[in-house]
Design a protein around this motif. Structure first.
Motif, PDB file in Angstrom:
ATOM      1  N   THR A  40      -3.595 -29.261  -9.506  1.00 55.21           N
ATOM      2  CA  THR A  40      -2.700 -29.513 -10.636  1.00 55.21           C
ATOM      3  C   THR A  40      -2.963 -30.832 -11.355  1.00 55.21           C
ATOM      4  O   THR A  40      -2.524 -30.991 -12.486  1.00 55.21           O
ATOM      5  CB  THR A  40      -1.233 -29.539 -10.170  1.00 55.21           C
ATOM      6  OG1 THR A  40      -1.072 -30.611  -9.244  1.00 55.21           O
ATOM      7  CG2 THR A  40      -0.823 -28.222  -9.546  1.00 55.21           C
ATOM      8  N   GLY A  41      -3.579 -31.783 -10.688  1.00 52.20           N
ATOM      9  CA  GLY A  41      -3.719 -33.116 -11.265  1.00 52.20           C
ATOM     10  C   GLY A  41      -2.450 -33.933 -11.118  1.00 52.20           C
ATOM     11  O   GLY A  41      -2.359 -35.051 -11.607  1.00 52.20           O
ATOM     12  N   VAL A  42      -1.463 -33.370 -10.444  1.00 51.50           N
ATOM     13  CA  VAL A  42      -0.176 -34.042 -10.216  1.00 51.50           C
ATOM     14  C   VAL A  42      -0.034 -34.276  -8.726  1.00 51.50           C
ATOM     15  O   VAL A  42      -0.254 -33.346  -7.941  1.00 51.50           O
ATOM     16  CB  VAL A  42       0.995 -33.170 -10.736  1.00 51.50           C
ATOM     17  CG1 VAL A  42       2.337 -33.801 -10.418  1.00 51.50           C
ATOM     18  CG2 VAL A  42       0.857 -32.906 -12.222  1.00 51.50           C
ATOM     19  N   PRO A  43       0.337 -35.482  -8.301  1.00 45.11           N
ATOM     20  CA  PRO A  43       0.501 -35.708  -6.860  1.00 45.11           C
ATOM     21  C   PRO A  43       1.537 -34.764  -6.257  1.00 45.11           C
ATOM     22  O   PRO A  43       2.532 -34.422  -6.897  1.00 45.11           O
ATOM     23  CB  PRO A  43       0.990 -37.163  -6.773  1.00 45.11           C
ATOM     24  CG  PRO A  43       0.586 -37.783  -8.069  1.00 45.11           C
ATOM     25  CD  PRO A  43       0.611 -36.682  -9.096  1.00 45.11           C
ATOM     26  N   GLY A  44       1.281 -34.368  -5.026  1.00 49.16           N
ATOM     27  CA  GLY A  44       2.232 -33.512  -4.319  1.00 49.16           C
ATOM     28  C   GLY A  44       3.457 -34.292  -3.891  1.00 49.16           C
ATOM     29  O   GLY A  44       3.418 -35.515  -3.715  1.00 49.16           O
ATOM     30  N   ASP A  45       4.554 -33.589  -3.704  1.00 44.44           N
ATOM     31  CA  ASP A  45       5.821 -34.168  -3.259  1.00 44.44           C
ATOM     32  C   ASP A  45       6.063 -33.730  -1.816  1.00 44.44           C
ATOM     33  O   ASP A  45       6.353 -32.549  -1.571  1.00 44.44           O
ATOM     34  CB  ASP A  45       6.939 -33.680  -4.175  1.00 44.44           C
ATOM     35  CG  ASP A  45       8.323 -34.115  -3.729  1.00 44.44           C
ATOM     36  OD1 ASP A  45       8.449 -34.885  -2.749  1.00 44.44           O
ATOM     37  OD2 ASP A  45       9.309 -33.683  -4.369  1.00 44.44           O
ATOM     38  N   PRO A  46       5.938 -34.655  -0.846  1.00 43.44           N
ATOM     39  CA  PRO A  46       6.113 -34.273   0.557  1.00 43.44           C
ATOM     40  C   PRO A  46       7.463 -33.625   0.853  1.00 43.44           C
ATOM     41  O   PRO A  46       7.533 -32.698   1.659  1.00 43.44           O
ATOM     42  CB  PRO A  46       5.956 -35.588   1.319  1.00 43.44           C
ATOM     43  CG  PRO A  46       5.194 -36.485   0.403  1.00 43.44           C
ATOM     44  CD  PRO A  46       5.575 -36.064  -0.991  1.00 43.44           C
ATOM     45  N   ALA A  47       8.531 -34.082   0.204  1.00 40.49           N
ATOM     46  CA  ALA A  47       9.857 -33.490   0.454  1.00 40.49           C
ATOM     47  C   ALA A  47       9.885 -32.026   0.014  1.00 40.49           C
ATOM     48  O   ALA A  47      10.443 -31.171   0.709  1.00 40.49           O
ATOM     49  CB  ALA A  47      10.946 -34.286  -0.264  1.00 40.49           C
ATOM     50  N   ASN A  48       9.275 -31.722  -1.117  1.00 45.30           N
ATOM     51  CA  ASN A  48       9.207 -30.332  -1.546  1.00 45.30           C
ATOM     52  C   ASN A  48       8.270 -29.553  -0.632  1.00 45.30           C
ATOM     53  O   ASN A  48       8.483 -28.359  -0.395  1.00 45.30           O
ATOM     54  CB  ASN A  48       8.771 -30.217  -3.006  1.00 45.30           C
ATOM     55  CG  ASN A  48       9.039 -28.827  -3.548  1.00 45.30           C
ATOM     56  OD1 ASN A  48      10.121 -28.280  -3.375  1.00 45.30           O
ATOM     57  ND2 ASN A  48       8.038 -28.241  -4.173  1.00 45.30           N
ATOM     58  N   GLY A  49       7.237 -30.212  -0.100  1.00 47.68           N
ATOM     59  CA  GLY A  49       6.340 -29.563   0.854  1.00 47.68           C
ATOM     60  C   GLY A  49       7.086 -29.074   2.078  1.00 47.68           C
ATOM     61  O   GLY A  49       6.838 -27.972   2.577  1.00 47.68           O
ATOM     62  N   VAL A  50       8.032 -29.884   2.573  1.00 47.51           N
ATOM     63  CA  VAL A  50       8.859 -29.472   3.718  1.00 47.51           C
ATOM     64  C   VAL A  50       9.664 -28.237   3.342  1.00 47.51           C
ATOM     65  O   VAL A  50       9.749 -27.281   4.122  1.00 47.51           O
ATOM     66  CB  VAL A  50       9.798 -30.612   4.178  1.00 47.51           C
ATOM     67  CG1 VAL A  50      10.823 -30.111   5.187  1.00 47.51           C
ATOM     68  CG2 VAL A  50       9.002 -31.766   4.755  1.00 47.51           C
ATOM     69  N   LYS A  51      10.232 -28.232   2.150  1.00 50.41           N
ATOM     70  CA  LYS A  51      11.019 -27.081   1.701  1.00 50.41           C
ATOM     71  C   LYS A  51      10.154 -25.817   1.667  1.00 50.41           C
ATOM     72  O   LYS A  51      10.566 -24.759   2.136  1.00 50.41           O
ATOM     73  CB  LYS A  51      11.610 -27.357   0.319  1.00 50.41           C
ATOM     74  CG  LYS A  51      12.431 -26.217  -0.228  1.00 50.41           C
ATOM     75  CD  LYS A  51      12.966 -26.532  -1.607  1.00 50.41           C
ATOM     76  CE  LYS A  51      13.677 -25.324  -2.165  1.00 50.41           C
ATOM     77  NZ  LYS A  51      14.050 -25.504  -3.557  1.00 50.41           N
ATOM     78  N   VAL A  52       8.948 -25.934   1.124  1.00 52.03           N
ATOM     79  CA  VAL A  52       8.041 -24.783   1.052  1.00 52.03           C
ATOM     80  C   VAL A  52       7.693 -24.295   2.453  1.00 52.03           C
ATOM     81  O   VAL A  52       7.704 -23.099   2.728  1.00 52.03           O
ATOM     82  CB  VAL A  52       6.756 -25.152   0.269  1.00 52.03           C
ATOM     83  CG1 VAL A  52       5.704 -24.058   0.383  1.00 52.03           C
ATOM     84  CG2 VAL A  52       7.082 -25.428  -1.195  1.00 52.03           C
ATOM     85  N   MET A  53       7.420 -25.235   3.352  1.00 51.87           N
ATOM     86  CA  MET A  53       6.983 -24.884   4.707  1.00 51.87           C
ATOM     87  C   MET A  53       8.090 -24.278   5.564  1.00 51.87           C
ATOM     88  O   MET A  53       7.799 -23.603   6.546  1.00 51.87           O
ATOM     89  CB  MET A  53       6.412 -26.125   5.396  1.00 51.87           C
ATOM     90  CG  MET A  53       5.134 -26.617   4.731  1.00 51.87           C
ATOM     91  SD  MET A  53       4.512 -28.127   5.481  1.00 51.87           S
ATOM     92  CE  MET A  53       3.913 -27.480   7.036  1.00 51.87           C
ATOM     93  N   THR A  54       9.346 -24.515   5.197  1.00 51.03           N
ATOM     94  CA  THR A  54      10.458 -24.062   6.029  1.00 51.03           C
ATOM     95  C   THR A  54      11.317 -22.983   5.366  1.00 51.03           C
ATOM     96  O   THR A  54      12.349 -22.596   5.918  1.00 51.03           O
ATOM     97  CB  THR A  54      11.367 -25.256   6.417  1.00 51.03           C
ATOM     98  OG1 THR A  54      11.856 -25.875   5.223  1.00 51.03           O
ATOM     99  CG2 THR A  54      10.617 -26.266   7.258  1.00 51.03           C
ATOM    100  N   THR A  55      10.896 -22.483   4.222  1.00 45.98           N
ATOM    101  CA  THR A  55      11.666 -21.466   3.499  1.00 45.98           C
ATOM    102  C   THR A  55      10.975 -20.108   3.618  1.00 45.98           C
ATOM    103  O   THR A  55       9.809 -19.971   3.270  1.00 45.98           O
ATOM    104  CB  THR A  55      11.810 -21.858   2.012  1.00 45.98           C
ATOM    105  OG1 THR A  55      12.464 -23.132   1.935  1.00 45.98           O
ATOM    106  CG2 THR A  55      12.608 -20.825   1.241  1.00 45.98           C
ATOM    107  N   ASN A  56      11.715 -19.126   4.111  1.00 44.17           N
ATOM    108  CA  ASN A  56      11.163 -17.775   4.316  1.00 44.17           C
ATOM    109  C   ASN A  56      10.493 -17.213   3.076  1.00 44.17           C
ATOM    110  O   ASN A  56       9.444 -16.595   3.159  1.00 44.17           O
ATOM    111  CB  ASN A  56      12.257 -16.803   4.742  1.00 44.17           C
ATOM    112  CG  ASN A  56      12.618 -16.922   6.199  1.00 44.17           C
ATOM    113  OD1 ASN A  56      11.963 -17.619   6.958  1.00 44.17           O
ATOM    114  ND2 ASN A  56      13.676 -16.255   6.586  1.00 44.17           N
ATOM    115  N   ALA A  57      11.100 -17.364   1.924  1.00 44.82           N
ATOM    116  CA  ALA A  57      10.579 -16.759   0.704  1.00 44.82           C
ATOM    117  C   ALA A  57       9.395 -17.534   0.115  1.00 44.82           C
ATOM    118  O   ALA A  57       8.808 -17.088  -0.857  1.00 44.82           O
ATOM    119  CB  ALA A  57      11.690 -16.654  -0.334  1.00 44.82           C
TER     120      ALA A  57
END
Length: 157
Positions: A40-57
């Motif tokens: 993306t050219g945009v730095p990743g957000d670790p807090a959102n990464g946790v959400k992605v990693m722990t959300t079933n959908a």
């Protein structure tokens, strides 16, 4: 008349800011399983990464992997390697490649390709006749991949 200065400012700002182009799944360049460039050219957000990693959908990485830094996860999976110390084991480019399409690094992996749109085997045709036609959307967006990678980079021994 008050709209013209706003319009002029918006046009000037859009011309001054470079457009960030998202890399499409088909355009991702793997080099020995690594993806060196951000999707993306945009730095990743670790807090959102946790959400992605722990959300079933979403990614739901914790269905297969344990992460000691996330003790509140109920029923973490144990069928894949623990992700503790991931940042010490793999580089950012390796992690981006693994999250995008682990089979490019680990040929026999059962980990899903989270950023892929083609090349799927569709057994639904043989069983139900209802397999989707055409390209499938990726499981994660390019930014969600970057967010997961950003979180994984915080996991050091």
């Amino acid at each position: 008349m008050t709209r013209q200065p706003c319009l002029a400012a918006a046009v000037a700002l859009s011309l001054a800011a470079p457009a960030l182009a998202e890399t499409a799944p088909k355009e991702v360049h793997f080099d020995a399983g690594k993806v060196a460039d951000s999707l993306t050219g945009v730095p990743g957000d670790p807090a959102n990464g946790v959400k992605v990693m722990t959300t079933n959908a979403l990614g739901n990485c914790v269905a297969c992997h344990t992460i000691a830094a996330l003790p509140e996860v109920q029923f973490p999976g144990t069928i894949a390697p623990a992700l503790d110390g991931a940042a010490d084991r793999w580089t950012e480019a390796e992690l981006r490649g693994i999250v995008s399409n682990a089979k490019m690094t680990f040929e026999g992996s059962f980990m899903p390709a989270f950023y892929k749109t083609e090349g799927y085997i569709r057994p639904g045709d043989g069983f139900t006749g209802k397999a989707p036609e055409g390209e499938l959307p990726p499981i994660l967006t390019a930014q969600q991949v970057e967010d997961v990678v950003a979180y994984l980079l915080t996991l050091k021994e």
